[in-house]
Design an enzyme around this catalytic site. Sequence first.
Site, PDB file in Angstrom:
ATOM      1  N   ASP A  49      52.128   7.742 102.987  1.00  0.00           N
ATOM      2  CA  ASP A  49      51.771   8.020 104.378  1.00  0.00           C
ATOM      3  C   ASP A  49      51.621   6.760 105.221  1.00  0.00           C
ATOM      4  O   ASP A  49      52.276   6.606 106.243  1.00  0.00           O
ATOM      5  CB  ASP A  49      50.489   8.866 104.469  1.00  0.00           C
ATOM      6  CG  ASP A  49      50.279   9.385 105.880  1.00  0.00           C
ATOM      7  OD1 ASP A  49      51.205  10.019 106.419  1.00  0.00           O
ATOM      8  OD2 ASP A  49      49.205   9.147 106.446  1.00  0.00           O
ATOM      9  N   LYS A  96      59.407  12.822 102.309  1.00  0.00           N
ATOM     10  CA  LYS A  96      59.105  11.509 101.709  1.00  0.00           C
ATOM     11  C   LYS A  96      58.140  11.644 100.537  1.00  0.00           C
ATOM     12  O   LYS A  96      58.375  11.092  99.453  1.00  0.00           O
ATOM     13  CB  LYS A  96      58.516  10.565 102.776  1.00  0.00           C
ATOM     14  CG  LYS A  96      59.434  10.286 103.944  1.00  0.00           C
ATOM     15  CD  LYS A  96      58.844   9.268 104.890  1.00  0.00           C
ATOM     16  CE  LYS A  96      57.565   9.736 105.546  1.00  0.00           C
ATOM     17  NZ  LYS A  96      57.770  10.924 106.427  1.00  0.00           N
ATOM     18  N   HIS A 104      54.553   3.843 108.817  1.00  0.00           N
ATOM     19  CA  HIS A 104      54.450   5.217 108.299  1.00  0.00           C
ATOM     20  C   HIS A 104      55.562   5.436 107.283  1.00  0.00           C
ATOM     21  O   HIS A 104      56.754   5.331 107.604  1.00  0.00           O
ATOM     22  CB  HIS A 104      54.579   6.217 109.441  1.00  0.00           C
ATOM     23  CG  HIS A 104      54.611   7.651 108.981  1.00  0.00           C
ATOM     24  ND1 HIS A 104      53.542   8.249 108.336  1.00  0.00           N
ATOM     25  CD2 HIS A 104      55.583   8.594 109.055  1.00  0.00           C
ATOM     26  CE1 HIS A 104      53.856   9.498 108.039  1.00  0.00           C
ATOM     27  NE2 HIS A 104      55.087   9.731 108.466  1.00  0.00           N
ATOM     28  N   ARG A 111      80.323   6.067 104.126  1.00  0.00           N
ATOM     29  CA  ARG A 111      80.728   6.630 102.840  1.00  0.00           C
ATOM     30  C   ARG A 111      81.180   5.567 101.850  1.00  0.00           C
ATOM     31  O   ARG A 111      81.407   5.850 100.671  1.00  0.00           O
ATOM     32  CB  ARG A 111      81.845   7.663 103.050  1.00  0.00           C
ATOM     33  CG  ARG A 111      81.417   8.827 103.931  1.00  0.00           C
ATOM     34  CD  ARG A 111      82.507   9.865 104.057  1.00  0.00           C
ATOM     35  NE  ARG A 111      82.809  10.498 102.778  1.00  0.00           N
ATOM     36  CZ  ARG A 111      83.700  11.493 102.652  1.00  0.00           C
ATOM     37  NH1 ARG A 111      84.350  11.943 103.696  1.00  0.00           N
ATOM     38  NH2 ARG A 111      83.934  12.011 101.452  1.00  0.00           N
TER      39      ARG A 111
END
Length: 308
Positions: free
Chosen positions: A177, A159, A138, A243
């Site tokens: 999808d 998305k 997915h 980071r």
Amino acid sequence: MDQVCTKDVIKMFDLKVISGHEGIGRHILTSDISRPGLEMAGYFTHYPAQRIQLLGKTELSFFDMLPRDVQFDRMNKLCSQDTPAIIISHDMEVPEALFVASNEHHVPILSTKMATTRFSSMLTNYLESQLAPTTAVHGVLADIYGIGVLITGKSGVGKSETALELVKKGHRLVADDCVEIRQEGENTLIGNAPALIQHLLEIRGIGIIDIMTLFGASAVRSHKRISLVIDLEVWDSDKTYDRLGLEEETMKIIDTELTKLTIPVKPGRNLSVIIEVAAMNYRLKKLGVNAAEEFSKRLDSVIESKEN
């Protein structure tokens, strides 16, 4: 793994069916192809009967030298119940013994005009593609600066909206999808869209849109090798995110480990730009340029100089 039958190979390569028509529905279980030279000489101890058997000039010229009774015996053994097909290259004439044995055991005898080596290569590539292990994920798959980026995340995280913005910037959509993935080789994953939703994108509030109709043929592609996974997740203030980029996370799909980046999502973050930069940075790392490692070296150098 997809099912491949002999009739699929016939259709793909426009092969001529000489005999054994009843067997064109036989399943092909391996992409390996056999050229049965040893079998022509009578050695059937390790005969790979489940493979497609390919006969060229070398095999048939040797076969013509055998006595008639031996020819019939060899071809009866060659046409086993597990053999999906026997293919003759160069459009050569099928030996009588093979013709009789194929009809008796219902093994299709096919003919091609192509040279043996060239046809063997093309057939192997086709079978490896069709018989490759497959799965479905997915998410969204896009071609960003030549890098196949698989965007994953929970439903509603953004998305498809991010994919739409990437397409507007000139990148190409492969699937939305549901992404069908097949492993065509070692560390090689190819993704594509199911035929039902090819070129389509779902945007909540608008519905289904056709990317190729709206943005043109250059905005889509049928398949792409997957190199990078970007997982979008809702920003969690209690979670510590990377980071510097020194720690590399991976995601395993079938038998392949892919580089995975987790991108936190919150209002104000431009996800399409972040994903573009992630794709470019991935390419730079593959070329040996790693900004995080360079920064770490600079930092260590500064700390060391101050200590001295």
